[in-house]
Design a protein around this motif. Structure first.
Motif, PDB file in Angstrom:
ATOM      1  N   THR A 338      35.161  35.998  44.181  1.00 55.12           N
ATOM      2  CA  THR A 338      36.196  36.381  43.235  1.00 55.12           C
ATOM      3  C   THR A 338      37.585  37.572  43.686  1.00 55.12           C
ATOM      4  N   PHE A 339      38.525  37.864  43.028  1.00 52.50           N
ATOM      5  CA  PHE A 339      39.454  38.916  42.804  1.00 52.50           C
ATOM      6  C   PHE A 339      38.586  39.792  42.178  1.00 52.50           C
ATOM      7  N   THR A 428      46.412  39.849  39.580  1.00 50.24           N
ATOM      8  CA  THR A 428      46.314  39.150  40.260  1.00 50.24           C
ATOM      9  C   THR A 428      46.688  38.431  41.101  1.00 50.24           C
ATOM     10  N   ILE A 429      48.019  38.812  41.038  1.00 50.64           N
ATOM     11  CA  ILE A 429      49.293  38.141  41.892  1.00 50.64           C
ATOM     12  C   ILE A 429      49.019  39.603  42.824  1.00 50.64           C
ATOM     13  N   GLU A 430      48.813  41.008  42.795  1.00 47.65           N
ATOM     14  CA  GLU A 430      49.174  41.816  43.369  1.00 47.65           C
ATOM     15  C   GLU A 430      47.990  41.815  44.503  1.00 47.65           C
ATOM     16  N   ARG A 431      46.789  41.784  43.338  1.00 53.02           N
ATOM     17  CA  ARG A 431      45.652  41.359  44.479  1.00 53.02           C
ATOM     18  C   ARG A 431      45.174  40.203  45.407  1.00 53.02           C
ATOM     19  N   MET A 432      46.271  38.994  44.714  1.00 56.09           N
ATOM     20  CA  MET A 432      45.827  37.821  46.176  1.00 56.09           C
ATOM     21  C   MET A 432      47.367  38.510  47.099  1.00 56.09           C
ATOM     22  N   SER A 433      48.271  39.453  47.186  1.00 59.87           N
ATOM     23  CA  SER A 433      49.097  39.272  48.011  1.00 59.87           C
ATOM     24  C   SER A 433      48.550  40.075  48.411  1.00 59.87           C
TER      25      SER A 433
END
Lengths: 512, 328
Positions: A338-339, A428-433
């Protein structure tokens, strides 16, 4: 050693938690399920009278610790009368007084009672003295003695003696002796008094009780009499008309003795009528009310003593540890990627605002669009914090756009998005990128799906009504959860996904 | 499922939870983490101990310094930019040379000075550091790797990862970059991990993306049988790093420089578990064997010899009996 310490600690925490829950369930009567209901009776006594011109005093018996019931509340509607309450240890009376009341007056007494679930009913009253055998007149005396003799042979103790006597006395086709005895009593009160008179022949102490048989939607009800005999240690109640022991479920003891229900000075034509209604109420509320009246310390310091809006916050907050428990399980036992550590719990909390399916759709859509924009921002070579802020702004704009769009389309659901925590989405977006760039899209999608999966599971577990009720009513459960988490903290076995990761190795080494 | 779990236990594979609880938490004092988590500290301590490391060219601590980047880099044609607190090979930029004022990365891409500056700025803001803390950027000598691995690696620098437990090397692998790992030597990112025989330093088996393989996916050459020169010394080097950080469970990454020989690149307090797949061998029996020793030799040389004796293929340790639980 370390493990022993841990186990003892966990055991202690569990014990503490279970003890707290047990106390609340068994002693305070808090329900374990959310929808448990208790029947609550609202009984009203209406006293009406014609007051003379002078001072008026009205005395009315009111229930005091009625066996089989818990008193939830009492109300008095007194008009221009002053109210005092007096008690003599067994009975209580309401006393209304007025210096200048005239004409017809109506006084109300209302009591709310719930059935006592504990099943223990102790009837109050002082130890009586044994009555002297009365000097009966004939032929009453002979009939009474014969009946008592017969009954004595059929019975083992005072309780069975009284019961046999009542059954014989009330028999449909009575023998001649009973017939003689019955001819001396007419009416309900006389009936009971007559039986007490006969029981005195066997030197058995007995007393009349005035009770109200509760019926739903009852109006113009009246008291009837019951019988209590003393067996040397306690009072035992009998229905004097059937001989059945104990008070029935719907029998409310109003007062003991056969003094008149209402006494009036300075007035005439006193009359008391009873009405009753039965309403189901949440057991929680009933137990709470009762515990407050009883002054239970645990209830006094419970979450229920907080203001409602704070309570509502805790209703959610207390669920977070359960989400954390799910998280620990999914990470350390299953091995889901998971993030971050607690991101899925936050996402699950966010789903609460939107409901699950819509939440999943929104989460996926916003993260996907946000990710595209984030990749574009990468080209602009922004510094980290401004870039995060930019992503956050984009997320808010996206949320607003979705709200407006769904509103125009007539989907009111979209409006609840407004509270969808945008910082969580931005992170979440930052982590995912980041993961996307560093470890490739495969890893990023794997972690994204993992986060979403754990969030869905967390949502389903956390926002289960039964569980929410349990945790809120019994925050002691958190101690048990803590104990479980502590124990899980020493789990050094394999994660389920490691079977997959090392599958070739297992196969090879097993083959050797 | 249960049967598979049993198989896993029987095989003695070290799992994530056990690694964290028993070995990392049990043998690594958290106080010593900064020694390995900060590459500058590691570098300094290694130099003090006479261990060869890539030369430090410059450090960048504040955003403003980035403007002076061209001056700072001066004549250096090739260098590596990495975060001082990075982990798992994140945030490493390898510059192989210059071309018309632009920098050529290991991937072959040409980038501007600004691009390098932006990368450094990202490092400073903590994008690649553990826990997202603000960080420093380290610019150091690029290792020109020994042609030894030329045929079985693609771009980037292969490194040799050795797990050292209580000062005794227990397992080692070579991490070979591939096309999809983008020159990075991280198994997670698609590098090939090749197991090493502890005695001879010869490559044995390999894993790529969690699958066993015999050939390098890009070059197609067989991976097994490549012998690392100076293996004895390399093991000693790994054993010596134990006293550098005072961590009981340690990953030591060494690179072989064409001109300067083996250099310690970084130390790792939380080395991964894929080394077991690369070697097709389990860590637990080896760790338990070290734990069972009455005495561990003081000198790194003796510890290296001990490792060769215990875990080398020529003198295999007690064969893992699949019918016996691993912890007997």
């Amino acid at each position: 050693m370390r493990n022993l310490h841990l186990k003892l600690l966990a055991l202690g925490l569990c014990g503490l938690g279970v003890a707290g829950i047990w106390y609340k369930v068994d002693v305070l009567g808090l329900p374990l399920t959310a929808d448990a209901q208790t029947m609550v009776w609202t009984v009203e006594a209406t006293a009406s009278l014609q007051a003379d011109a002078g001072p008026t005093r009205v005395q009315l018996f009111i229930p005091s610790n009625p066996p089989g019931f818990n008193v939830l509340s009492e109300d008095y509607i007194s008009g221009g009368f002053g109210l005092t309450r007096t008690g003599d240890g067994t009975n209580r009376r309401a006393e209304w007084t007025s210096r200048r009341a005239s004409g017809s007056q109506t006084l109300y007494y209302r009591i709310q009672i719930s059935e006592d679930q504990s099943g223990e009913t102790v009837i109050a009253g002082p130890q009586p003295t044994f009555p002297e055998v009365p000097e009966y007149e004939e032929p009453y005396g002979f009939a009474a003695m014969t009946l008592l003799d017969n009954v004595r042979q059929e019975s083992a103790d005072i309780a069975s003696f009284a019961q046999r006597l009542l059954i014989r006395y009330n028999a449909e086709s009575p023998d001649e002796h009973v017939g003689v005895l019955r001819s001396f009593a007419e009416g309900d009160a006389e009936h009971t008094r007559n039986i007490i008179h006969i029981l005195a022949g066997a030197r058995i102490p007995a007393r009349p009780v005035q009770v109200l048989s509760l019926r739903d939607q009852m109006r113009r009800g009246a008291l009837e009499s019951y019988l209590e005999v003393h067996n040397g240690t306690e009072w035992i109640a009998f229905n004097p008309r059937t001989g059945s022991p104990g008070y029935g479920d719907d029998t409310l003891v109003w007062h003991w003795g056969d003094a008149p229900l209402m006494e009036i000075s300075g007035g005439r034509q006193g009359q008391v009528q009873f009405s009753a209604a039965r309403t189901p109420r949440e057991t929680v509320a009933v137990a709470q009310q009762q515990a407050m009246l009883g002054g239970s310390l645990l209830m006094d310091f419970s979450l229920l003593s907080l203001p409602i809006h704070t309570q509502n916050t805790y209703r959610i907050l207390l669920l977070v540890p359960i989400g954390a428990l799910v998280m620990v399980f999914m990470r350390n036992f299953i091995g889901v990627k998971t993030f971050g550590t607690f991101m899925p719990i936050l996402i699950a909390l966010a789903f609460r605002e939107t409901e699950l399916l819509w939440g999943i759709f929104l989460f996926t859509a916003i993260v996907a669009i946000g990710l595209l924009i984030r990749f574009y921002l990468e080209n602009l070579k922004l510094l980290l914090v401004p870039r995060l802020a930019a992503v956050l702004i984009v997320v808010v704009v996206l949320l607003a756009a979705i709200s407006i769009l769904s509103h125009k389309l007539g989907l009111d659901r979209g409006l609840s998005v407004a509270l969808f925590p945008m910082v969580i989405l931005a992170m979440t977006i930052e982590r995912m990128s980041l993961v996307w760039e560093e470890f490739g899209p495969g890893e990023a999608i794997q972690q994204g799906v993992g986060s979403l999966g754990v969030a869905i599971l967390g949502y389903l577990v956390m926002f289960n009504d039964e569980l929410a009720h349990l945790v809120f009513m019994f925050p002691e459960i958190l101690l048990i959860i803590l104990a479980v988490v502590l124990l899980m903290g020493r789990y050094t076995g394999y994660r389920l996904t490691e079977i997959w990761r090392f599958r070739h190795l297992i196969r090879e080494q097993s083959g050797k | 499922m249960i049967r598979l779990l049993h198989g896993l236990r029987r095989s003695g594979v070290l799992g994530m939870n056990e690694r964290n609880a028993e070995y990392i938490m049990g043998h690594n004092d958290r106080r010593n983490y900064p020694l390995v988590d900060d590459k500058l500290i590691t570098k300094r301590r290694a130099e003090e101990a006479g261990i060869q490391v890539p030369k430090l060219y410059a450090t960048v601590e504040i955003e403003r310094q980035i403007r002076r980047l061209p001056a700072m880099l001066g004549d250096y044609q090739d260098f590596v930019v990495k975060p001082a607190h990075g982990s798992g090979g994140n945030g490493i930029m390898v510059v192989m040379g210059t071309q018309h004022g632009n920098y050529r990365l290991s991937s072959g891409r040409l980038v501007s000075v600004d691009h390098v500056g932006h990368h450094i700025s990202n490092i400073l803001s903590g994008m690649h550091s553990l826990g997202g803390q603000p960080d420093q950027a380290v610019i150091e000598q690029r290792v020109i790797f020994d042609p030894l691995f030329e045929r079985i690696s693609y771009g980037g620098v292969p490194d040799i990862r050795t797990i050292v437990f209580k000062g005794v090397p227990v397992m080692a692998m070579v991490r070979l970059p591939t096309r999809i790992s983008d020159g990075k030597a991280n198994l997670h990112q698609g590098a090939v991990g090749a197991g090493l025989d502890m005695n001879s330093g010869r490559t044995t088996t390999a894993v790529w993306l969690d699958r066993f393989t015999d050939l390098h996916p890009d070059t197609g050459d067989p991976i097994a049988g490549v012998e690392i020169p100076g293996w004895d010394y390399l093991l000693e080097l790994a054993a010596r790093c134990y006293s550098l950080a005072d961590l009981g469970y340690l990953g030591v990454d060494v690179v072989l420089d064409r001109d300067h020989g083996p250099m310690v690149l970084e130390l790792n307090a939380r080395p991964g578990l894929s080394i077991q797949l690369a070697n097709r061998a389990s860590l637990s029996p080896r760790l338990q064997a070290v734990d069972a020793l009455d005495e561990i030799p003081q000198s790194p040389v003796d510890r290296a010899r001990l490792a060769q004796r215990l875990f080398g293929e020529a003198h295999p340790p007690e064969k893992i009996d699949p019918r016996k639980p691993a912890n007997t």
